[in-house]
Scaffold this active site. Structure first.
Site, mmCIF file in Angstrom:
data_model
loop_
_atom_site.group_PDB
_atom_site.id
_atom_site.type_symbol
_atom_site.label_atom_id
_atom_site.label_comp_id
_atom_site.label_asym_id
_atom_site.label_seq_id
_atom_site.Cartn_x
_atom_site.Cartn_y
_atom_site.Cartn_z
ATOM 1 N N GLU A 1 57.576 41.973 22.301
ATOM 2 C CA GLU A 1 57.742 41.752 20.875
ATOM 3 C C GLU A 1 59.190 41.391 20.540
ATOM 4 O OE1 GLU A 1 54.995 45.426 21.304
ATOM 5 O OE2 GLU A 1 56.522 44.360 22.463
ATOM 6 N N CYS B 1 55.271 49.827 20.912
ATOM 7 C CA CYS B 1 55.581 51.216 21.240
ATOM 8 C C CYS B 1 56.366 51.890 20.112
ATOM 9 C CB CYS B 1 56.343 51.301 22.557
ATOM 10 S SG CYS B 1 57.999 50.584 22.506
ATOM 11 N N CYS C 1 59.697 49.609 19.790
ATOM 12 C CA CYS C 1 59.431 48.256 19.278
ATOM 13 C C CYS C 1 58.893 48.255 17.846
ATOM 14 C CB CYS C 1 58.425 47.541 20.178
ATOM 15 S SG CYS C 1 59.088 47.102 21.785
ATOM 16 N N ARG D 1 49.547 42.183 48.192
ATOM 17 C CA ARG D 1 50.576 43.140 48.585
ATOM 18 C C ARG D 1 51.870 42.928 47.808
ATOM 19 N NH1 ARG D 1 50.852 43.921 55.164
ATOM 20 N NH2 ARG D 1 48.797 44.889 55.469
ATOM 21 N N GLY E 1 41.969 53.638 57.640
ATOM 22 C CA GLY E 1 40.687 53.221 58.154
ATOM 23 C C GLY E 1 39.515 53.880 57.445
#
Length: 350
Positions: A47, A70, A79, A179, A288
């Site tokens: 913003e 926020c 914000c 990744r 695994g």
């Protein structure tokens, strides 16, 4: 709002543990007068960038933002007051901010200043964009992707403990691109012993350190493992049980000397909560089978990626989890050379 979401995407891989956010300012004639996105954690929010871009043209305009502005002070100022002071007439937020420090307070600040507020525009798309952020805020754990490469006969290795490469070049590129975007990769100690992986993104640029997590209750990880030669790429966390003997303590000291951070595990849920508290919002669990089963049975898997390959490993090959996985779907299929990526989200009652 679609433009704001596209802008938010530009922050992918840079903003964690913050969400990706985009903002667009539109004047009364429908002309876009300001654009912005959250570029990196610790930097100005979307913003603020959009308001700076618009300047005085923000007065009387409508602000479209992909997340509620926020209302708390963190590494940057709040914000919502800045938006209110700018003179905008209306704010359209795709969705509320689930952060307990915000959670509607940003919108209330705007309403209290006489600004018209509405929400729910492309809300599903906004929440999907920031699934890791929402997961941490609502479940207090990272968003978990369970990834596996599998043969046509649903095997993942020729035999237990035998490194068995399966995927081709196209799948390899996508795996390493993923990744480059997540906060952490997790494997079990058996994978380290069998494959000695580096667990680094290769062929894809990464902006932040990548955390490597090894679940190793017996501290079997060798201090000479390749992981410890790549500490410049990010920290290595060994998740282990509490030492019960002098031998365990000595193994822990040796691994710590090699560069590992030792995390004493409680339950799997407690461990994930600790990782989230340390800033890990998204994690790929690469294997695994024992580790995959533990995450799946505990209900901590949010997304599944199955790279299906044309190889056949035969009856003696190591099987993965029983298929189909309950609760997975609908799935998408993506052709990657000779391989196929089958991907889907896990649906729960909550």
């Amino acid at each position: 709002m679609a433009r704001a979401l596209a802008l938010a995407e530009r922050g992918r891989g840079r903003t964690s543990p913050n969400p990706m956010v985009g903002a667009v300012l539109v004047d009364g004639d429908g002309v876009v007068v300001g654009r912005g996105f959250h570029e990196q954690a610790g930097g100005a929010h979307a913003e603020v960038h959009a308001l700076r871009d618009a300047g005085t043209r923000a007065r009387g305009a409508t602000l479209y933002c992909t997340l509620e502005p926020c209302s708390h002070v963190g590494r940057t100022g709040a914000c919502a007051p800045v938006v209110a002071d700018s003179g905008v007439a209306r704010v359209v937020a795709a969705t509320g901010d689930p952060n307990p420090r915000v959670n509607g307070r940003g919108l209330e600040i705007l309403r209290s200043r006489g600004i018209a507020v509405s929400t729910g525009v492309l809300e599903t798309e906004s929440r999907a964009l920031n699934a890791p952020f929402f997961c941490v805020m609502t479940r207090r754990r990272p968003f978990i992707t369970m990834k596996v490469a599998m043969s046509a006969d649903h095997r993942i290795a020729l035999r237990p403990g035998v490194r068995t490469p399966l995927t081709g070049a196209s799948a390899f590129r996508l795996i390493h691109r993923d990744r480059a975007e997540v906060d952490a990769i997790a494997v079990g100690s058996s994978t380290v012993l069998a494959d000695d992986p580096a667990l680094t993104p290769r062929g894809a640029f990464r902006y932040r350190p990548l955390v490597r997590v090894v679940f190793d209750s017996r501290l079997r990880t060798p201090p000479g493992a390749r992981l410890f030669s790549t500490l410049s790429s990010g920290p290595v966390i060994i998740v282990s049980s509490r030492p019960t003997s002098e031998r365990d303590e000595k193994r822990g000291e040796v691994l710590a000397a090699a560069g590992a951070d030792i995390l004493v595990a409680g339950t799997l849920g407690e461990t994930l909560e600790q990782l989230a508290a340390g800033g890990i919002s998204s994690m790929i669990v690469e294997g695994g089978t024992t580790l995959h089963r533990a995450f799946w049975d505990a209900g901590f898997v949010d997304r599944v990626q199955m790279y299906m390959t044309p190889h056949r490993l035969g009856r003696d090959g190591l099987e993965w989890l029983p298929l189909p996985l309950p609760g997975l779907g609908p799935v998408t299929r993506k052709l990657l050379g000779a391989d196929i990526l089958i991907e889907g989200y896990v649906h729960r009652a909550d």
